[in-house]
Design a protein around this motif. Structure first.
Motif, short mmCIF file in Angstrom:
data_model
loop_
_atom_site.label_atom_id
_atom_site.label_comp_id
_atom_site.label_asym_id
_atom_site.label_seq_id
_atom_site.Cartn_x
_atom_site.Cartn_y
_atom_site.Cartn_z
N ASN A 59 53.23 27.61 57.85
CA ASN A 59 52.88 28.90 57.28
C ASN A 59 52.45 28.69 55.84
O ASN A 59 52.76 27.65 55.23
CB ASN A 59 54.06 29.88 57.34
N THR A 60 51.75 29.66 55.29
CA THR A 60 51.30 29.53 53.91
C THR A 60 52.47 29.72 52.95
O THR A 60 53.45 30.41 53.26
CB THR A 60 50.22 30.58 53.60
N THR A 61 52.36 29.11 51.77
CA THR A 61 53.40 29.27 50.75
C THR A 61 53.50 30.73 50.33
O THR A 61 54.59 31.31 50.25
CB THR A 61 53.09 28.40 49.53
N LEU A 62 52.36 31.33 50.05
CA LEU A 62 52.29 32.75 49.71
C LEU A 62 51.76 33.52 50.92
O LEU A 62 50.90 33.03 51.65
CB LEU A 62 51.36 32.98 48.52
N SER A 63 52.26 34.71 51.12
CA SER A 63 51.78 35.54 52.22
C SER A 63 50.38 36.06 51.86
O SER A 63 49.99 36.06 50.68
CB SER A 63 52.72 36.71 52.46
N PRO A 64 49.64 36.57 52.84
CA PRO A 64 48.32 37.15 52.54
C PRO A 64 48.40 38.58 52.01
O PRO A 64 47.40 39.30 52.01
CB PRO A 64 47.62 37.10 53.91
N LYS A 65 49.56 39.00 51.55
CA LYS A 65 49.73 40.35 51.01
C LYS A 65 48.69 40.67 49.94
O LYS A 65 48.20 41.81 49.84
CB LYS A 65 51.14 40.50 50.45
N SER A 66 48.33 39.68 49.13
CA SER A 66 47.41 39.91 48.02
C SER A 66 46.01 40.29 48.51
O SER A 66 45.20 40.81 47.71
CB SER A 66 47.32 38.67 47.14
N LEU A 67 45.69 40.05 49.77
CA LEU A 67 44.38 40.45 50.30
C LEU A 67 44.27 41.96 50.41
O LEU A 67 43.17 42.52 50.38
CB LEU A 67 44.14 39.81 51.67
#
Length: 347
Positions: A51-59
């Protein structure tokens, strides 16, 4: 054309074709960190990760975003009011998003895209984004998605779900956007019964591989006051250093701050991520701070996710079991332990 099979080597070509007329985001590795980035070349995408370190929430909710600009110049009265800054809402595709992160967008919709609350920036991004999910063949040891109404191949919130079959990929359209994607690209061949059976076996093995579990069945019935005043908060908060890492990597934390920044006679109104773990988060203009102590802030984080949210929406916890906070906390505070403490509070 709802279930197509392509050779894994064809994926960069598929992404490249979409990039010709659309924005495409995917996991990109930079040094030791992987996060979703706008691709400039299909080969940048890295799908060889848990999984990515940071979630894609920032998109959907950028970490820092200009919303309006304004002028204080009295000679320009006609432009002294707030003017919305244009944003790019052209169609875009997010490749490789995990089911837990897609589920997180649905939880955040309650705050940004509901009959009561409608954030135009969030809504426009949601409407113009196609989510192409990649199921988890090998979940992390810290994942507990199956305990919170999710799973390594859960379809909720996705437009297309990809299953890695080894040398091939199964692409399953789940929504109108997903059907359009497969129809427009015309990729692969229709999946055979044997292929679908193999995919189901992978889904089952992945679900069985998740060993971490958290109890949730009693959270709704626990007394809010008793949980708020529980003795275990002293132990939970002891090691916390209020760094805020847990909130920044969390896909379901939505707190933000609005501020104006002015230079001479011009200014911009910004929205920035904020967090209940920070001492200034609840500081009033009067100087009073209702959560001046670390214990109060730590308690707020967990009470919101595991109790306030549960009581308000009666739709499960505000956690998708991605395990990022478990992995990234520098002092090893484990939300799975807090689940047990809160759910197991004696009557």
């Amino acid at each position: 054309m709802s279930k197509r099979v392509i050779d894994k080597t064809e994926l960069p070509d598929l992404i490249g074709r979409l990039m010709e007329s659309n924005r495409v985001y995917a996991p990109v590795r930079q040094n030791d960190m992987t996060s979703f980035k706008l691709l400039t070349a299909a080969e940048q995408a890295d799908f060889n990760l848990s999984n990515t370190t940071l979630s894609p929430k920032s998109l959907m909710l950028p970490q820092s975003e200009w919303l309006f600009d304004f002028t204080l110049d009295k000679a320009k009265k006609e432009t002294s009011f707030l003017s919305e800054i244009p944003h790019d809402y052209s169609p875009r595709f997010v490749f490789g998003i995990r089911p837990c992160d897609a589920k997180a967008f649905q939880l955040l919709d309650l705050n940004f895209h509901s009959p009561q609350y409608r954030d135009p920036w969030w809504v426009n991004r949601r409407q113009t984004t196609t989510l192409v999910g990649l199921g988890c063949n090998n979940p992390c040891t810290t994942c507990f998605c199956t305990s919170v109404g999710n799973g390594p191949f859960a379809a909720d919130g996705l437009d297309v779900l990809i299953t890695d079959l080894g040398d091939e990929l199964l692409l399953e359209a789940l929504t109108h956007k997903g059907f359009e994607l497969l129809a427009q690209t015309g990729v692969g061949a229709e999946a055979s019964a044997a292929t679908l059976e193999a995919a189901l076996a992978i889904h089952h093995r992945a679900k069985q591989a998740i060993k971490s579990e958290v109890p949730t069945e009693r959270l709704k019935d626990r007394s809010l006051i008793d949980l708020f005043n529980a003795d275990f908060w002293e132990e939970v908060q002891f090691a916390c250093i209020n760094c805020g890492v847990c909130t920044f990597v969390c896909p379901t934390c939505w707190c933000f701050d609005i501020q104006d920044e002015v230079s001479k006679n011009s200014g911009v109104r910004l929205r920035n991520w904020d967090a209940c773990m920070f001492p200034l988060f609840t500081l009033h203009g009067s100087g009073h701070n209702p959560r001046a102590q670390k214990l109060q802030r730590v308690r707020q984080r967990f009470m919101h996710k595991l109790k306030y949210f549960v009581d308000k929406y009666d739709n499960g916890v505000a956690c998708v079991g991605c395990g990022r906070c478990v992995q990234q906390c520098p002092v090893n505070i484990d939300i799975r332990w807090v689940f047990q403490l809160m759910n197991g509070l004696a009557d």
